[in-house]
Write a protein that holds these residues in place. Structure first.
Motif, PDB file in Angstrom:
ATOM      1  N   GLY A  90     -28.025 -54.852  29.970  1.00  0.00           N
ATOM      2  CA  GLY A  90     -28.439 -54.139  31.118  1.00  0.00           C
ATOM      3  C   GLY A  90     -27.691 -54.485  32.200  1.00  0.00           C
ATOM      4  N   ASP A  91     -26.660 -54.727  32.216  1.00  0.00           N
ATOM      5  CA  ASP A  91     -25.607 -55.133  33.532  1.00  0.00           C
ATOM      6  C   ASP A  91     -24.823 -53.856  33.779  1.00  0.00           C
ATOM      7  OD1 ASP A  91     -24.323 -56.320  35.664  1.00  0.00           O
ATOM      8  OD2 ASP A  91     -22.937 -57.519  34.424  1.00  0.00           O
ATOM      9  N   VAL A  92     -25.217 -52.993  34.284  1.00  0.00           N
ATOM     10  CA  VAL A  92     -24.652 -51.688  34.467  1.00  0.00           C
ATOM     11  C   VAL A  92     -23.421 -51.925  35.467  1.00  0.00           C
ATOM     12  CG1 VAL A  92     -24.779 -49.385  35.407  1.00  0.00           C
ATOM     13  CG2 VAL A  92     -26.554 -50.333  34.233  1.00  0.00           C
ATOM     14  N   THR A  93     -23.348 -52.675  36.413  1.00  0.00           N
ATOM     15  CA  THR A  93     -22.091 -52.785  37.295  1.00  0.00           C
ATOM     16  C   THR A  93     -21.055 -53.399  36.392  1.00  0.00           C
ATOM     17  OG1 THR A  93     -23.853 -53.126  38.947  1.00  0.00           O
ATOM     18  CG2 THR A  93     -21.403 -53.827  39.376  1.00  0.00           C
ATOM     19  N   GLY A  94     -21.284 -54.481  35.743  1.00  0.00           N
ATOM     20  CA  GLY A  94     -20.339 -55.128  34.771  1.00  0.00           C
ATOM     21  C   GLY A  94     -19.589 -54.487  33.803  1.00  0.00           C
ATOM     22  N   ALA A  95     -20.658 -53.422  33.005  1.00  0.00           N
ATOM     23  CA  ALA A  95     -20.129 -52.525  32.080  1.00  0.00           C
ATOM     24  C   ALA A  95     -19.439 -51.607  32.621  1.00  0.00           C
ATOM     25  CB  ALA A  95     -21.329 -52.035  31.400  1.00  0.00           C
ATOM     26  N   GLN A  96     -19.723 -51.007  33.911  1.00  0.00           N
ATOM     27  CA  GLN A  96     -18.565 -49.969  34.506  1.00  0.00           C
ATOM     28  C   GLN A  96     -17.515 -50.676  34.991  1.00  0.00           C
ATOM     29  OE1 GLN A  96     -21.049 -48.761  37.794  1.00  0.00           O
ATOM     30  NE2 GLN A  96     -21.934 -46.997  36.714  1.00  0.00           N
ATOM     31  N   ALA A  97     -17.495 -51.880  35.443  1.00  0.00           N
ATOM     32  CA  ALA A  97     -16.127 -52.818  35.542  1.00  0.00           C
ATOM     33  C   ALA A  97     -15.249 -52.632  34.513  1.00  0.00           C
ATOM     34  CB  ALA A  97     -16.299 -53.980  36.285  1.00  0.00           C
ATOM     35  N   TYR A  98     -15.713 -53.101  33.356  1.00  0.00           N
ATOM     36  CA  TYR A  98     -15.202 -53.421  31.948  1.00  0.00           C
ATOM     37  C   TYR A  98     -14.659 -52.155  31.505  1.00  0.00           C
ATOM     38  CZ  TYR A  98     -16.004 -58.368  31.551  1.00  0.00           C
ATOM     39  OH  TYR A  98     -15.918 -59.826  31.964  1.00  0.00           O
ATOM     40  N   ALA A  99     -15.429 -51.060  31.713  1.00  0.00           N
ATOM     41  CA  ALA A  99     -15.044 -49.773  31.122  1.00  0.00           C
ATOM     42  C   ALA A  99     -13.880 -49.147  31.852  1.00  0.00           C
ATOM     43  CB  ALA A  99     -16.294 -48.891  30.974  1.00  0.00           C
ATOM     44  N   SER A 100     -13.969 -49.366  33.221  1.00  0.00           N
ATOM     45  CA  SER A 100     -12.811 -48.912  33.977  1.00  0.00           C
ATOM     46  C   SER A 100     -11.610 -49.707  33.718  1.00  0.00           C
ATOM     47  CB  SER A 100     -13.122 -49.213  35.382  1.00  0.00           C
ATOM     48  OG  SER A 100     -12.146 -48.756  36.380  1.00  0.00           O
ATOM     49  N   THR A 101     -11.543 -51.045  33.280  1.00  0.00           N
ATOM     50  CA  THR A 101     -10.154 -51.613  33.133  1.00  0.00           C
ATOM     51  C   THR A 101      -9.980 -51.164  31.678  1.00  0.00           C
ATOM     52  OG1 THR A 101     -11.033 -53.445  34.316  1.00  0.00           O
ATOM     53  CG2 THR A 101      -9.476 -53.977  32.532  1.00  0.00           C
ATOM     54  N   ALA A 102     -10.674 -50.761  30.793  1.00  0.00           N
ATOM     55  CA  ALA A 102     -10.357 -50.480  29.559  1.00  0.00           C
ATOM     56  C   ALA A 102      -9.943 -48.993  29.551  1.00  0.00           C
ATOM     57  CB  ALA A 102     -11.510 -50.217  28.334  1.00  0.00           C
ATOM     58  N   LYS A 103     -10.190 -48.112  30.337  1.00  0.00           N
ATOM     59  CA  LYS A 103      -9.800 -46.779  30.600  1.00  0.00           C
ATOM     60  C   LYS A 103      -8.350 -46.716  31.049  1.00  0.00           C
ATOM     61  CE  LYS A 103     -10.842 -42.372  33.021  1.00  0.00           C
ATOM     62  NZ  LYS A 103     -11.609 -41.791  33.953  1.00  0.00           N
ATOM     63  N   CYS A 104      -8.179 -47.648  32.145  1.00  0.00           N
ATOM     64  CA  CYS A 104      -6.908 -47.769  32.755  1.00  0.00           C
ATOM     65  C   CYS A 104      -5.654 -48.612  31.813  1.00  0.00           C
ATOM     66  CB  CYS A 104      -6.711 -48.728  33.894  1.00  0.00           C
ATOM     67  SG  CYS A 104      -7.539 -48.091  35.365  1.00  0.00           S
ATOM     68  N   LEU A 105      -6.252 -49.379  30.891  1.00  0.00           N
ATOM     69  CA  LEU A 105      -5.242 -49.822  29.669  1.00  0.00           C
ATOM     70  C   LEU A 105      -5.095 -48.904  28.416  1.00  0.00           C
ATOM     71  CD1 LEU A 105      -6.812 -53.392  29.510  1.00  0.00           C
ATOM     72  CD2 LEU A 105      -4.624 -52.691  30.218  1.00  0.00           C
ATOM     73  N   ASN A 106      -6.065 -48.053  28.398  1.00  0.00           N
ATOM     74  CA  ASN A 106      -5.674 -46.862  27.372  1.00  0.00           C
ATOM     75  C   ASN A 106      -4.828 -45.927  27.937  1.00  0.00           C
ATOM     76  OD1 ASN A 106      -7.264 -47.619  25.048  1.00  0.00           O
ATOM     77  ND2 ASN A 106      -9.261 -47.254  26.298  1.00  0.00           N
ATOM     78  N   ILE A 107      -5.184 -45.504  29.133  1.00  0.00           N
ATOM     79  CA  ILE A 107      -4.256 -44.605  29.730  1.00  0.00           C
ATOM     80  C   ILE A 107      -2.751 -45.207  29.901  1.00  0.00           C
ATOM     81  CG2 ILE A 107      -3.414 -43.534  31.865  1.00  0.00           C
ATOM     82  CD1 ILE A 107      -6.562 -43.082  32.444  1.00  0.00           C
ATOM     83  N   CYS A 108      -2.497 -46.167  29.970  1.00  0.00           N
ATOM     84  CA  CYS A 108      -1.307 -47.012  30.189  1.00  0.00           C
ATOM     85  C   CYS A 108      -0.618 -47.110  28.482  1.00  0.00           C
ATOM     86  CB  CYS A 108      -1.227 -48.312  30.683  1.00  0.00           C
ATOM     87  SG  CYS A 108      -1.555 -48.502  32.385  1.00  0.00           S
ATOM     88  N   ALA A 109      -1.290 -47.461  27.424  1.00  0.00           N
ATOM     89  CA  ALA A 109      -1.160 -47.517  26.427  1.00  0.00           C
ATOM     90  C   ALA A 109      -0.732 -46.215  25.740  1.00  0.00           C
ATOM     91  CB  ALA A 109      -1.868 -48.105  25.739  1.00  0.00           C
ATOM     92  N   LEU A 110      -1.298 -45.036  26.232  1.00  0.00           N
ATOM     93  CA  LEU A 110      -0.943 -43.828  25.591  1.00  0.00           C
ATOM     94  C   LEU A 110       0.257 -43.217  26.330  1.00  0.00           C
ATOM     95  CD1 LEU A 110      -2.064 -41.380  24.118  1.00  0.00           C
ATOM     96  CD2 LEU A 110      -2.958 -40.537  26.073  1.00  0.00           C
ATOM     97  N   ILE A 111       0.439 -43.615  27.692  1.00  0.00           N
ATOM     98  CA  ILE A 111       1.771 -43.146  28.185  1.00  0.00           C
ATOM     99  C   ILE A 111       2.901 -43.854  27.821  1.00  0.00           C
ATOM    100  CG2 ILE A 111       2.779 -43.036  30.478  1.00  0.00           C
ATOM    101  CD1 ILE A 111       0.336 -42.215  31.777  1.00  0.00           C
ATOM    102  N   GLY A 112       2.733 -45.011  27.761  1.00  0.00           N
ATOM    103  CA  GLY A 112       3.805 -46.006  27.243  1.00  0.00           C
ATOM    104  C   GLY A 112       4.089 -45.447  25.711  1.00  0.00           C
ATOM    105  N   SER A 113       3.162 -45.212  24.987  1.00  0.00           N
ATOM    106  CA  SER A 113       3.510 -44.898  23.451  1.00  0.00           C
ATOM    107  C   SER A 113       4.022 -43.398  23.355  1.00  0.00           C
ATOM    108  CB  SER A 113       2.343 -44.857  22.635  1.00  0.00           C
ATOM    109  OG  SER A 113       1.901 -46.331  22.599  1.00  0.00           O
ATOM    110  N   LEU A 114       3.644 -42.648  24.209  1.00  0.00           N
ATOM    111  CA  LEU A 114       4.272 -41.196  24.296  1.00  0.00           C
ATOM    112  C   LEU A 114       5.909 -41.271  24.843  1.00  0.00           C
ATOM    113  CD1 LEU A 114       1.414 -38.904  25.593  1.00  0.00           C
ATOM    114  CD2 LEU A 114       2.499 -38.978  23.079  1.00  0.00           C
TER     115      LEU A 114
END
Length: 134
Positions: A90-114
């Motif tokens: 139920g911690d929406v703020t913490g979930a948004q923070a972790y999801a934002s970090t995961a999104k940035c890491l996914n974008i970096c992994a995708l760009i790096g792999s491409l």
């Protein structure tokens, strides 16, 4: 109730007997109270709807399995799982923070792999082209 301008003690001051409508009107005024011209105070209750926090688990799992450049996909998967856990608690703020970090890491992994894939295709092709041409 056709006679609205009557006061509460209108039947007591006259000598005639009140009719049914007058008695009913006086009873309603006694039970409900006289009409008020003051503003009515109201209470507003805000019901928060479920906030949808994307946790990017599927994207992170894909990056972990197929585009794991410098282990960014695995780290993104770990942050996605943390975001999902926070969302379940139920911690929406913490979930948004972790999801934002995961999104940035996914974008970096995708760009790096491409970029790594493009370099892995272009460099050997160029070497082969230069070896064939005189």
């Amino acid at each position: 109730m056709s006679n609205v301008s009557k006061t509460f003690f209108s039947t007591a001051s006259t000598s005639r007997t009140p009719n049914y409508e007058e008695l009913r009107e006086e009873h309603q005024i006694a039970v409900l109270g006289a009409p008020h011209s003051a503003a009515v105070a109201s209470t507003v209750i805000n019901v928060h709807s479920e906030v949808s926090v994307p946790d990017h688990v599927v994207w992170s799992l894909f990056n972990t399995l197929f585009m794991n450049w410098c282990c960014l996909g695995f780290v993104a998967f770990a942050y996605s799982v943390k975001a999902r856990d926070r969302k379940m608690v139920g911690d929406v703020t913490g979930a948004q923070a972790y999801a934002s970090t995961a999104k940035c890491l996914n974008i970096c992994a995708l760009i790096g792999s491409l970029l790594l894939t493009v370099v892995a295709i272009v460099v050997p092709a160029r070497l082969i082209f230069h070896a064939i041409s005189p």
